[in-house]
Design a protein around this motif. Structure first.
Motif, PDB file in Angstrom:
ATOM      1  N   LEU A  85       0.840  -1.145   0.131  1.00 45.19           N
ATOM      2  CA  LEU A  85       0.007   0.166  -0.025  1.00 45.19           C
ATOM      3  C   LEU A  85       0.786   1.314  -0.026  1.00 45.19           C
ATOM      4  O   LEU A  85       1.849   1.394   0.633  1.00 45.19           O
ATOM      5  N   PRO A  86       0.484   2.092  -0.788  1.00 44.48           N
ATOM      6  CA  PRO A  86       1.136   3.325  -0.669  1.00 44.48           C
ATOM      7  C   PRO A  86       1.091   4.255   0.718  1.00 44.48           C
ATOM      8  O   PRO A  86      -0.052   4.407   1.184  1.00 44.48           O
ATOM      9  N   SER A  87       2.136   4.493   1.142  1.00 44.29           N
ATOM     10  CA  SER A  87       2.088   5.286   2.357  1.00 44.29           C
ATOM     11  C   SER A  87       3.332   5.768   2.877  1.00 44.29           C
ATOM     12  O   SER A  87       4.422   5.375   2.441  1.00 44.29           O
ATOM     13  N   SER A  88       3.413   7.010   3.571  1.00 44.43           N
ATOM     14  CA  SER A  88       4.434   7.580   3.948  1.00 44.43           C
ATOM     15  C   SER A  88       5.169   6.813   5.012  1.00 44.43           C
ATOM     16  O   SER A  88       6.368   7.197   5.354  1.00 44.43           O
ATOM     17  N   SER A  89       4.557   5.909   5.688  1.00 44.33           N
ATOM     18  CA  SER A  89       5.232   5.381   6.656  1.00 44.33           C
ATOM     19  C   SER A  89       5.852   3.962   6.155  1.00 44.33           C
ATOM     20  O   SER A  89       5.284   3.371   5.387  1.00 44.33           O
ATOM     21  N   ALA A  90       7.044   3.752   6.476  1.00 46.15           N
ATOM     22  CA  ALA A  90       7.686   2.323   6.064  1.00 46.15           C
ATOM     23  C   ALA A  90       6.882   1.138   6.573  1.00 46.15           C
ATOM     24  O   ALA A  90       6.859   0.210   6.000  1.00 46.15           O
ATOM     25  N   THR A  91       6.635   1.381   7.781  1.00 47.04           N
ATOM     26  CA  THR A  91       5.607   0.135   8.262  1.00 47.04           C
ATOM     27  C   THR A  91       4.309   0.677   8.690  1.00 47.04           C
ATOM     28  O   THR A  91       4.448   1.864   9.182  1.00 47.04           O
ATOM     29  N   LEU A  92       3.339  -0.270   8.635  1.00 46.12           N
ATOM     30  CA  LEU A  92       2.054   0.320   8.813  1.00 46.12           C
ATOM     31  C   LEU A  92       1.061  -1.202   9.397  1.00 46.12           C
ATOM     32  O   LEU A  92       1.012  -1.888   8.709  1.00 46.12           O
ATOM     33  N   LEU A  93       0.359  -0.761  10.565  1.00 43.54           N
ATOM     34  CA  LEU A  93      -0.305  -2.157  10.936  1.00 43.54           C
ATOM     35  C   LEU A  93      -1.737  -2.099  10.112  1.00 43.54           C
ATOM     36  O   LEU A  93      -2.266  -1.131  10.145  1.00 43.54           O
TER      37      LEU A  93
END
Lengths: 163, 1004
Positions: B968-976
């Motif tokens: 998923l595109p996200s500015s966070s490297a990891t995401l729950l």
């Protein structure tokens, strides 16, 4: 007259030397009439009146009133205590933003300070056992930020949850 | 005949004089002064009005300058001439006079026209015994335009008007009501004569004359003591019953007998209007004095007098009848509102004043309602003033502005034809706005400050010469501002004196609103799809700070989002600025905005009140995202890590830690209804459920003791209960009436929800109403205090329910043995043996693939398979899956279970006799935190979200990975990521994330 409004706010801001915008408030870099618009005149954190110094604190307690760090499997809930004192009057809405180890807001705990009525603290439970904190085993440093009114954070506490 | 030269000159002069004398009678009749019918009301010793019509009978001359000298002992206060005229002087030289002058010949009283001149004055006082008759002392024409001249003749000298010794005032209660309304008019009569007035009766006048009945007035006659006596003022009450809808104007006059049998009377006054209808409307301006070009606000109020709800569509700008007013450029029509029974709602309009000085301005219109049209509501007439006053800022939030001291600027513009030599700023509330002090001035010069004169009033005087068309700007400051709990308007008066130390020409009142900031909009969400971003929010209006509109900003990052400045109307194109994408005003009800820009962007929505005081702008900040191909993502603003409730192809329900339940269209992701607020953070899941009566609901239990059922069709709570002292973190379970055993169906007529609490109780709720039907005390059954943080498992085949505890194993109860009364909760199952008396459980047990099996996984990862009837152990396996998140049964050839935690997913196989439980496969994602696993039996797969921002698919047989969705595109490297549901109609996986987004990803 609307341009006068803008000018006046700028003058007021300059005259009073107290127009620091809140964090994250940036003026537009675009050179346009709007670029001359001053930042919004706000004065976070909340003002101190009557010479009373502002004090604020957040304390997070675990089982038996203990202070962290805590093992995630051993904590059923955390108790978040917020306190605040200043010369302000009236009812002051407040919130504690609870940020998980990755920095996302897990939840917001809301309360109210009523200094005139002597209510300068509030406590809220943060459930842990059986919640997404536990099922995702969100270990690491949790941050609790107290904000009062529409100002920025006035106090912060960090608690570590361990495996 | 010859005539001497000097004599000839004398004759010529005589002829000229004779000609002039002959011409004089014609000129004497070309200007006529008369009383304006019904507009003059003079009361002895009181502020009064004299209104004169001046008719220009000249064929060629235009009247442009005229002065009236008032009767003896009258004191002039002010007044207004025809549109475009202004008062140029008020003189008190023996007799008071008021001089009016046209600002140009164009607005003069042209030949054949009549101009009305209204003069305000304090009438003569002193000792009188009855009504008197007064007359003007003089009328002087000072100037004209065109050719020819004016002459008044002497007829005006015989014109008199009464000065009445009785004063009448009326009050009405109630003023609104439905047909059949009974209302009283209380008339207060005051005698200003120096003698007793007898036989005083009030003569009411009700317009229209039909549609009502009167019960008469009590008392019918009064004897009023002489002025100053306690008995000089007395009341008369007149009662009416209104049988027909309409607006009834209540007016009246009083008459009695004064000294010497002469008449003592009052002018006719209006007590007010009585609005009789299911719905009535009123219209008013915020200020009845405004200058040309000024922006003015008007409030249209609709009152629902009926007994049911009312939907009101206020008049559109184009439907209003406007005099001397125009809608501002780009003005948006106010939106519809619902008005509860017995309540009123305000609709706000803005107008630009277009007419010249002295003109009246008026607005009128009717609303359309679900009960029909309202009456045509008309504002009182305002007057276009020759002086413009503006305070900046005119609305402040005390905590936002710098101070103390608190500075304000006042701009005064002189639009008259004469110079202003003195101006006073009057502060009538010096206890609230303390210690007014001059700071700076341009255009006029600071002269002095006077405090507490009269008591409670301060004023600052500025002098000089403010030329026509010029502006002066003053800065003043106060040491303190009032503290308010609701937005409060404080008046300040600005007194204009054409001559320094001379008479007051005009007083203009402007207010400073000390405001409580309106709240931020609520439930701000952003849907991102291939077409752009759809922003939605909920406007929050409070009586302390009514909502008027919003402003929306956009930037690349949240940190770059601008904040609005108080007092600035961003809907005005003149105030466009970088980052501003939308703004509205005038009570706008807009709650959705579409931005055809795709990508990751930050948005801020701020609310404002009618004076453009903005909300804190702190909570309605969200970012959009790049939508996945063939799917969408919706930022709901609160951690969304619970499994969504779903009706495939129709609705999705997502509980978030924003303490709300969002209901989305399963196909498009659009917000179908506004999010439903919860009392706390939702627990475990928010399942969709069909009640026995066929209605579909979404259910949620939360950690504040709240349980909520949302009607999926109505988009509103079917019910919501707050159970004090309870904390629900174990979710809820439903007993579906139609599938329950016959014994249950015989005892219960409805579905039952089972909600376990950390207090050790299981609450049984009627699923149709939320009412608690019984409370099951598990602590009592256990013989010690227990806490419940896992869901309850219900076996529809047997009617048993299984309750895991946090430290005392698992208990079982028989619902069939209960009835829906508080005294008859389910009983413990006879013969049940707790399989793990010290077991710690935070995960619900699972009905096994074998009809007699129940499986429970404790916090250490120990899985016990037991007999559902007795609790006897059939198999066990220490899996090492600590703090398990899901335990799924798997049927088929290799029956068993799927057990998952944040660290791993295990496939367990049950086989043999006696049964054994064995590990068939383990899956994990290195370094990643996993969502609770979801089993999809039809595809024989397991789906797990991981903090590497991917959705992983595993083979059900052995947990071998079969593929993964693109990250998923996200500015966070990891995401729950949260657990997913599958929309079988749209062929999409739907799941939430810790950052508040919900994602719909095409099946892979």
């Amino acid at each position: 007259m609307r341009r006068l409004t803008v000018l006046t706010l700028a003058l007021l801001a300059a005259a009073c030397g107290d127009a620091t915008p809140p964090a994250g408030d940036a003026a537009s870099p675009v050179a346009s009439p709007a670029a001359a618009r001053p930042p919004r005149v706000r004065t976070p954190p909340p003002r101190q009146e009557g010479g009373t110094p502002m004090t604020a604190a957040v304390v997070v307690r675990g089982p038996g009133g203990s202070l962290g760090p805590f093992r995630i499997a051993e904590v059923d809930r955390l108790v978040v205590e917020a306190s605040y004192a200043s010369g302000e009057r009236g009812v002051l809405p407040a919130r504690v933003d609870v940020l998980g180890p990755r920095g996302s807001v897990h939840t917001r705990l809301e309360g109210t300070f009523r200094p005139a009525a002597g209510a300068v603290t509030f406590a809220r439970d943060l459930e842990v056992q059986g919640t997404i904190i536990e099922t995702y085993q969100q270990v690491g440093r949790w941050t609790f930020r107290l904000s009062v009114g529409e100002g920025g954070p006035v106090a912060e506490a960090q608690v570590e949850l361990r495996e | 005949m010859s005539v001497p030269v000097h004599l000839a000159r004398a004759v010529a002069l005589a002829v000229t004089l004779a000609a002039a004398l002959l011409a004089a009678p014609a000129a004497a009749q070309n200007l006529t002064v008369s009383l304006t019918p019904g507009a003059t009301s003079v009361t002895h010793g009181q502020d009064s009005v004299i209104s004169l019509d001046v008719r220009n009978g000249s064929a060629t001359a235009t009247l442009s300058d005229i002065e009236f000298k008032l009767p003896k002992d009258y004191v002039a206060l002010g007044g207004a001439g025809p549109p475009g005229w202004s008062i140029t002087r008020i003189l008190g030289n023996g007799f008071w006079s008021i001089r009016f002058r046209a600002t140009s010949c164009v607005v003069g009283v042209a030949p054949g026209q009549t101009g009305t001149f209204r003069m305000e004055a304090t009438a003569a006082g002193g000792s009188v015994t009855a009504d008197e008759q007064d007359a003007l002392k003089d009328v002087t024409v000072h100037g004209s335009c065109g050719t020819g001249s004016f002459s008044l003749g002497s007829a005006w000298r015989t014109m008199t008007f009464p000065r009445k010794v009785l004063e009448l005032a009326g009050a009405i209660a109630p003023t609104h009501g439905a047909t059949g309304l009974v209302s009283d008019v209380v008339w207060t009569v005051t005698n200003h004569a120096s003698v007793t007035v007898t036989g005083v009766a009030v003569t009411p006048v009700v317009v229209p004359a039909s549609g009502w009945t009167s019960a008469g007035c009590t008392p019918a006659s009064l004897t009023l003591g002489a002025a100053g006596a306690a008995s000089a003022t007395q009341a008369v009450t007149c009662r009416y019953t209104y049988g027909a809808a309409g607006t009834y104007r209540q007016a009246g006059s009083a008459r009695g007998t004064g000294g010497g049998g002469a008449t003592a009377s009052s002018v006719e006054v209006v007590a007010g209007d009585v609005n009789v209808a299911a719905v009535t409307a009123k219209f008013r301006f915020e200020s009845l004095v405004a200058s040309t070009g000024e922006r003015l606000r008007a409030i249209f109020t609709v009152t629902n007098n009926g007994g049911g709800p009312l939907t009101v569509r206020p008049p559109r700008y184009a439907e209003l009848a406007l005099t001397s007013l125009a809608p501002p450029p780009g003005a948006a029509d106010p939106g519809e509102k619902n008005v509860p029974a017995g309540k009123s709602e305000d609709f706000t309009y803005s107008f630009d004043v277009t007419a010249v000085v002295g003109s009246p301005y008026v607005a009128a219109g009717a609303a359309v309602t679900s009960l029909g049209a309202t009456n045509v509501a008309t504002t009182p007439a305002g007057t276009v003033s020759d002086t413009r006053v503006e305070i900046v800022p005119n609305a402040v939030v005390r905590q936002r502005i710098s101070g103390p001291p608190y500075a304000f600027d006042v701009e005064v513009t002189n639009n008259s034809a004469y110079a202003v030599e003195e101006l006073r700023l009057v502060n009538p509330q010096n206890a609230a706005f303390t210690n007014v002090t001059h700071v700076s001035a341009t255009g006029l010069t600071y002269s002095s400050v006077t405090r507490n004169s009269p008591a409670g009033t301060d004023f600052i005087t500025y002098t000089g010469s403010l030329a026509p068309g010029a502006s002066a700007v003053f800065r003043v400051r106060f040491d303190a501002l009032p503290t308010v709990s609701i937005t409060t308007h404080y008046p300040f008066a600005f007194r204009v004196y054409p001559r320094r130390g001379g008479e007051l020409l005009r007083e203009i009142v402007r207010t400073i609103a000390v405001s409580t900031a309106p709240p931020d909009v609520a439930d701000f969400t952003i849907l991102s799809d291939a077409s752009g971003q759809t922003l939605q929010w909920r406007n929050v209006s409070t009586s302390a700070a009514p909502h008027d509109g919003v402003v929306i900003f956009r930037a690349a990052t949240a940190g770059a989002l601008p904040l609005p400045a108080d007092g600035v109307d961003y809907a005005d194109p003149a105030n466009a600025m970088a980052g501003l994408v939308y703004a509205d005003r005038d009570g706008s009800t807009v709650t959705r905005y579409f931005d055809a820009t795709t990508g990751e962007l930050a948005y801020r929505v701020c609310a404002h009140d009618a004076r453009f005081v903005y909300s804190p702008c702190t909570t309605a900040v969200r970012t959009s995202a790049v939508a996945p191909a063939g799917g969408w993502t919706h930022n709901l603003g609160g951690a969304a890590l619970l499994v969504p409730g779903a009706v495939p192809g129709s609705r999705l329900a997502v509980g978030t830690n924003a303490r709300s339940l969002a209901i989305l269209d399963a196909t498009t992701g659009l917000r179908v209804f506004d999010p439903i607020p919860l009392l706390g953070n939702p627990s475990r899941s928010t399942p969709a459920f069909q009640l026995v009566d066929g209605r579909r609901v979404i259910l949620a239990a939360d950690d504040a003791g709240g349980v909520t059922a949302v009607d999926l069709e109505a988009g509103a709570p079917l019910w919501q209960v707050a159970l004090s002292g309870e904390v629900f973190v174990g979710g809820l379970t439903a007993i579906n009436h139609r599938y329950a055993p016959a014994a249950f169906r015989a005892a219960y007529t409805h579905d039952v929800l089972l909600v376990p609490s950390t207090t050790g109780r299981v609450l049984g709720l009627d699923a149709a109403t939320g009412a608690v039907v019984w409370t099951l005390d598990v602590s009592a059954a256990a013989g010690k205090p227990v806490s419940l943080r896992a869901g309850v498992t219900y076996d529809h085949a047997s009617g048993r329910l299984y309750v895991p505890t946090t430290a005392a194993g698992v208990y079982a109860f028989d619902v069939n043995a209960s009835t829906p009364v508080a005294s008859d909760p389910p009983d413990p199952i006879a013969g049940w043996s707790n399989p793990s008396p010290t077991g710690q459980y935070t995960l619900a047990c699972t009905l096994g693939p074998v009809a007699t099996d129940l499986a429970c996984a404790d916090r250490s990862g120990l899985v016990l398979v037991v007999d559902r009837a007795t609790g006897a152990e059939k198999a066990r396996l220490a899996t090492g899956v600590t703090l398990p998140a899901t335990l799924w049964p798997v049927s088929g050839a290799s029956a068993g279970y799927v057990l998952s935690s944040a660290a791993q997913t295990q496939r367990l196989v049950l086989s043999g006799t006696p049964a054994t439980l064995a590990l068939a496969g383990t899956a994990w994602v290195p370094g990643a935190t996993l969502s609770p696993a979801q089993v999809f039996a039809t595809t024989q797969t397991i789906v797990v979200g991981a903090s590497d921002r991917k959705l992983h698919q595993l083979r059900l047989a052995d947990t071998v990975p079969t593929g993964a969705a693109a990250p998923l595109p996200s500015s966070s490297a990891t995401l729950l990521l949260g657990p997913s549901v599958f929309d079988s109609v749209g062929q999409r996986f739907v799941f939430g994330a810790e950052d508040g987004r919900v994602w719909a990803v095409k099946a892979f």
